[in-house]
Design an enzyme around this catalytic site. Structure first.
Site, PDB file in Angstrom:
ATOM      1  N   GLY A   1       2.405   1.805  -5.796  1.00 57.84           N
ATOM      2  CA  GLY A   1       1.333   0.993  -5.235  1.00 57.84           C
ATOM      3  C   GLY A   1       0.474   1.812  -4.290  1.00 57.84           C
ATOM      4  O   GLY A   1       0.773   2.986  -4.007  1.00 57.84           O
TER       5      GLY A   1
ATOM      6  N   LYS B   1      -6.433   1.617  -6.094  1.00 59.72           N
ATOM      7  CA  LYS B   1      -6.950   0.857  -7.236  1.00 59.72           C
ATOM      8  C   LYS B   1      -8.251   0.142  -6.926  1.00 59.72           C
ATOM      9  O   LYS B   1      -9.123   0.031  -7.779  1.00 59.72           O
ATOM     10  CB  LYS B   1      -5.901  -0.146  -7.725  1.00 59.72           C
ATOM     11  CG  LYS B   1      -4.732   0.523  -8.416  1.00 59.72           C
ATOM     12  CD  LYS B   1      -3.725  -0.487  -8.881  1.00 59.72           C
ATOM     13  CE  LYS B   1      -2.933  -1.098  -7.763  1.00 59.72           C
ATOM     14  NZ  LYS B   1      -1.922  -0.240  -7.146  1.00 59.72           N
TER      15      LYS B   1
ATOM     16  N   ASN C   1       0.288 -10.137  -1.726  1.00 52.48           N
ATOM     17  CA  ASN C   1       1.028  -8.954  -1.250  1.00 52.48           C
ATOM     18  C   ASN C   1       0.176  -7.703  -1.450  1.00 52.48           C
ATOM     19  O   ASN C   1       0.360  -6.700  -0.794  1.00 52.48           O
ATOM     20  CB  ASN C   1       2.380  -8.800  -1.969  1.00 52.48           C
ATOM     21  CG  ASN C   1       2.299  -8.956  -3.483  1.00 52.48           C
ATOM     22  OD1 ASN C   1       1.289  -9.395  -4.022  1.00 52.48           O
ATOM     23  ND2 ASN C   1       3.370  -8.622  -4.167  1.00 52.48           N
TER      24      ASN C   1
ATOM     25  N   GLY D   1      -3.141  -5.256  -1.458  1.00 53.38           N
ATOM     26  CA  GLY D   1      -4.244  -5.041  -0.529  1.00 53.38           C
ATOM     27  C   GLY D   1      -5.101  -3.935  -1.095  1.00 53.38           C
ATOM     28  O   GLY D   1      -4.658  -2.800  -1.219  1.00 53.38           O
TER      29      GLY D   1
ATOM     30  N   THR E   1      -0.097  -5.330   5.511  1.00 47.01           N
ATOM     31  CA  THR E   1       0.807  -5.520   6.645  1.00 47.01           C
ATOM     32  C   THR E   1       0.563  -4.524   7.782  1.00 47.01           C
ATOM     33  O   THR E   1       1.135  -4.681   8.851  1.00 47.01           O
ATOM     34  CB  THR E   1       2.278  -5.344   6.185  1.00 47.01           C
ATOM     35  OG1 THR E   1       2.387  -4.033   5.602  1.00 47.01           O
ATOM     36  CG2 THR E   1       2.656  -6.391   5.150  1.00 47.01           C
TER      37      THR E   1
ATOM     38  N   LYS F   1      -7.691  10.383  -3.799  1.00 49.65           N
ATOM     39  CA  LYS F   1      -7.385  11.026  -2.513  1.00 49.65           C
ATOM     40  C   LYS F   1      -7.081  12.519  -2.626  1.00 49.65           C
ATOM     41  O   LYS F   1      -6.281  13.060  -1.843  1.00 49.65           O
ATOM     42  CB  LYS F   1      -6.226  10.294  -1.828  1.00 49.65           C
ATOM     43  CG  LYS F   1      -6.624   8.884  -1.365  1.00 49.65           C
ATOM     44  CD  LYS F   1      -5.627   8.329  -0.391  1.00 49.65           C
ATOM     45  CE  LYS F   1      -6.205   7.169   0.395  1.00 49.65           C
ATOM     46  NZ  LYS F   1      -5.286   6.599   1.368  1.00 49.65           N
TER      47      LYS F   1
ATOM     48  N   ASP G   1      -9.024  14.771  -1.805  1.00 45.96           N
ATOM     49  CA  ASP G   1      -9.583  15.357  -0.582  1.00 45.96           C
ATOM     50  C   ASP G   1      -8.565  15.423   0.555  1.00 45.96           C
ATOM     51  O   ASP G   1      -8.673  16.289   1.433  1.00 45.96           O
ATOM     52  CB  ASP G   1     -10.813  14.557  -0.131  1.00 45.96           C
ATOM     53  CG  ASP G   1     -10.508  13.074  -0.014  1.00 45.96           C
ATOM     54  OD1 ASP G   1     -10.076  12.481  -1.034  1.00 45.96           O
ATOM     55  OD2 ASP G   1     -10.673  12.505   1.089  1.00 45.96           O
TER      56      ASP G   1
ATOM     57  N   GLY H   1     -13.118  11.023  -1.999  1.00 46.24           N
ATOM     58  CA  GLY H   1     -13.455  10.369  -0.735  1.00 46.24           C
ATOM     59  C   GLY H   1     -13.457   8.869  -0.957  1.00 46.24           C
ATOM     60  O   GLY H   1     -13.457   8.416  -2.107  1.00 46.24           O
TER      61      GLY H   1
HETATM   62  P1  IMP Z   1       6.886  -8.195  -2.049  1.00 46.02           P
HETATM   63  O1  IMP Z   1       5.979  -7.920  -3.201  1.00 46.02           O
HETATM   64  O2  IMP Z   1       6.188  -8.701  -0.825  1.00 46.02           O
HETATM   65  O3  IMP Z   1       8.059  -9.046  -2.443  1.00 46.02           O
HETATM   66  O4  IMP Z   1       7.511  -6.775  -1.595  1.00 46.02           O
HETATM   67  C1  IMP Z   1       8.414  -6.052  -2.420  1.00 46.02           C
HETATM   68  C2  IMP Z   1       8.173  -4.549  -2.293  1.00 46.02           C
HETATM   69  O5  IMP Z   1       6.912  -4.236  -2.884  1.00 46.02           O
HETATM   70  C3  IMP Z   1       8.104  -4.038  -0.870  1.00 46.02           C
HETATM   71  O6  IMP Z   1       8.635  -2.724  -0.840  1.00 46.02           O
HETATM   72  C4  IMP Z   1       6.618  -3.989  -0.576  1.00 46.02           C
HETATM   73  O7  IMP Z   1       6.298  -3.067   0.435  1.00 46.02           O
HETATM   74  C5  IMP Z   1       6.095  -3.563  -1.919  1.00 46.02           C
HETATM   75  N1  IMP Z   1       4.704  -3.990  -2.148  1.00 46.02           N
HETATM   76  C6  IMP Z   1       4.261  -5.225  -2.434  1.00 46.02           C
HETATM   77  N2  IMP Z   1       2.924  -5.221  -2.607  1.00 46.02           N
HETATM   78  C7  IMP Z   1       2.519  -3.955  -2.452  1.00 46.02           C
HETATM   79  C8  IMP Z   1       1.243  -3.310  -2.548  1.00 46.02           C
HETATM   80  O8  IMP Z   1       0.216  -3.906  -2.839  1.00 46.02           O
HETATM   81  N3  IMP Z   1       1.248  -1.973  -2.316  1.00 46.02           N
HETATM   82  C9  IMP Z   1       2.369  -1.273  -2.047  1.00 46.02           C
HETATM   83  N4  IMP Z   1       3.568  -1.823  -1.957  1.00 46.02           N
HETATM   84  C10 IMP Z   1       3.656  -3.155  -2.161  1.00 46.02           C
END
Ligand code: IMP
Length: 432
Positions: A12, A16, A38, A40, A305, A335, A337, A419
């Protein structure tokens, strides 16, 4: 090419948002097919930063339709807040431009509370989730006790099913996790919100598979926007340190109702190094000064978060696995750079596991945690590459690093981000 999926090939946060935004310019329909808020996705347009969580990144382009498909889980308050924030910033997100599946499951307050309560249980059980209730909402879906957005059309039914679901969840929250009766959600409180959700969200609701089918039949350009990354896939990731959905390309078919052969192209997003947020094994993690340097230079803090991301060298085994699982045709490397100024760049090509050299990621998270990466070393580059727009103009060291990545991963780069801004991109192969 009319139907393209973008998937994260690592853990993740591969960038994207920016790449989807670039491709969305030429797409007609942009679709989120799994996960929820979840995710971002950060986009920088004309030096203005936007953080999107559930609304597809295509929304920043006028005239495009954005769809949140049935494989997602939707927190209605979070969605309404995101719509309001975008509207305040002059981005129109009315029901003419944004569509939401009536089959998507609703994240309710009890899901968020359960997610947080479980995470507070101590280090052994901690997954490092985002605390958004994603896992518990998908659990209810699989257990066939979840509520879907379409049920907001019939609030009596919604209420009846909610009453049943809450009995069990509130039992867990009070008896197992020690919450006071007053702290747990009540049917009345949720129904108050549900009336607002119904009023505001009903105009957005559609049959998402039908919309995708029609767009595909009409030869529209469709872009599927993956969230998270392949290594966080519920089935294929570093279980149990994964999310509860399928960020793999197969997830597109399930989550959006697309026939498997309909996907024309899969683009895999790869950060030029590795990051992970939350718990779980990360073989190439750098703990010292170098890890800190990557975190600072790459601004590696979670969009959702704010947590600092764990940083490390590029792991070619992880990327190759994503290529194989998703049928990735090309990579989009982001990334690059951030690596500027490092005297040496490393790529993990193998692992050592219990004295044995292996060239794959073991299925078991404990095994993966014991893996020691075997690195190849490549010379770094000194020059500022942010103004470069042609592959041939990159420093030879940067090109060699990219070539090697493509070779090890089994898919060549089609796009290189140098960038955060839309313009700061080298396009090698154009989609659409
Ligand atoms: P959940 O999706 O909130 O249940 O989290 C499960 C795991 O996926 C955790 O390790 C989160 O940090 C990771 N995670 C969830 N969404 C993202 C994201 O958009 N980017 C990176 N890690 C993510």
């Amino acid at each position: 090419m009319t139907i393209v999926a973008i998937v994260g090939a690592q853990w993740g946060d591969e960038g994207k948002g920016k790449v989807v935004d670039l491709l969305a310019e030429k797409a007609d329909l942009v679709v989120r097919f799994h996960g929820g808020n979840n995710a971002g996705h950060t986009l920088v347009v004309d030096s203005v930063a936007y953080a999107l969580h559930l609304v597809p990144s295509g929304v920043l382009h006028p005239g495009k339709t954005s769809l949140i498909a049935s494989g997602t889980v939707v927190d209605p308050d979070a969605l309404l807040q995101e719509i309001a924030e975008l509207t305040d910033r002059g981005v129109a997100v009315g029901p003419d431009r944004l569509k939401v599946s009536d089959r998507a499951h609703v994240i309710l307050p009890q899901h968020r509370l359960l997610d947080v309560a479980r995470e507070a249980q101590g280090s052994d059980a901690r997954l490092g989730t985002t605390g958004r209730g994603i896992g518990p909402a998908y659990e209810d879906k699989a257990a066939r006790v979840g509520l879907r957005l379409g049920e907001l059309r019939r609030l009596d039914d919604f209420r009846r099913r909610l009453e049943r679901a809450l009995v069990e969840k509130n039992f867990l929250l009070t008896k197992l996790y020690g919450m006071a009766d007053l702290q747990v959600p009540s049917v009345e409180a949720i129904m108050e919100r549900a009336k607002v959700w119904a009023e505001k969200l009903k105009p957005y609701l559609v049959d998402s598979a039908e919309l995708v089918k029609r767009a595909s039949a009409d030869g529209r350009r469709i872009l599927f926007e993956g969230a998270q990354g392949v290594q966080l896939d519920l089935d294929h990731g570093t279980y149990p340190f994964v999310t509860s959905s399928n960020p793999t390309a197969g997830g597109v078919c399930v989550g959006a109702g697309l026939p498997p052969r309909a996907l024309d192209h899969v683009l895999g997003l790869v950060k030029a190094y590795t990051t992970r947020v939350g718990e779980g094994p990360l073989p190439t993690e750098l703990h010292g000064e170098l890890g800190e340097r990557l975190r600072k230079a790459g601004r590696e803090y979670g969009t959702t978060t704010g947590r600092p991301r764990r940083c490390g060298w590029l792991d070619a085994l992880a990327v190759r696995r994503a290529v194989e699982l998703c049928g990735i045709d090309h990579l989009a490397v982001t990334k690059l750079d951030v690596l500027q100024g490092l005297p040496e760049l490393k790529i993990a090509t193998h692992y050592e596991l219990d004295g044995r050299r292996i060239d794959f990621m073991p299925a078991d998270a404990d095994d993966l945690a014991r893996c020691r990466p075997v690195y190849e070393s490549w010379p770094g580059f000194e020059a500022d590459i942010s103004k470069i727009r042609r592959l041939g103009d990159l420093p030879s060291e940067a090109r060699a690093y990219l070539d090697r990545l493509g070779e090890l991963a089994g898919a060549p780069p089609a796009l290189i981000s140098v960038g955060p801004d839309r313009e700061e991109t080298i396009v090698v192969h154009q989609y659409f």
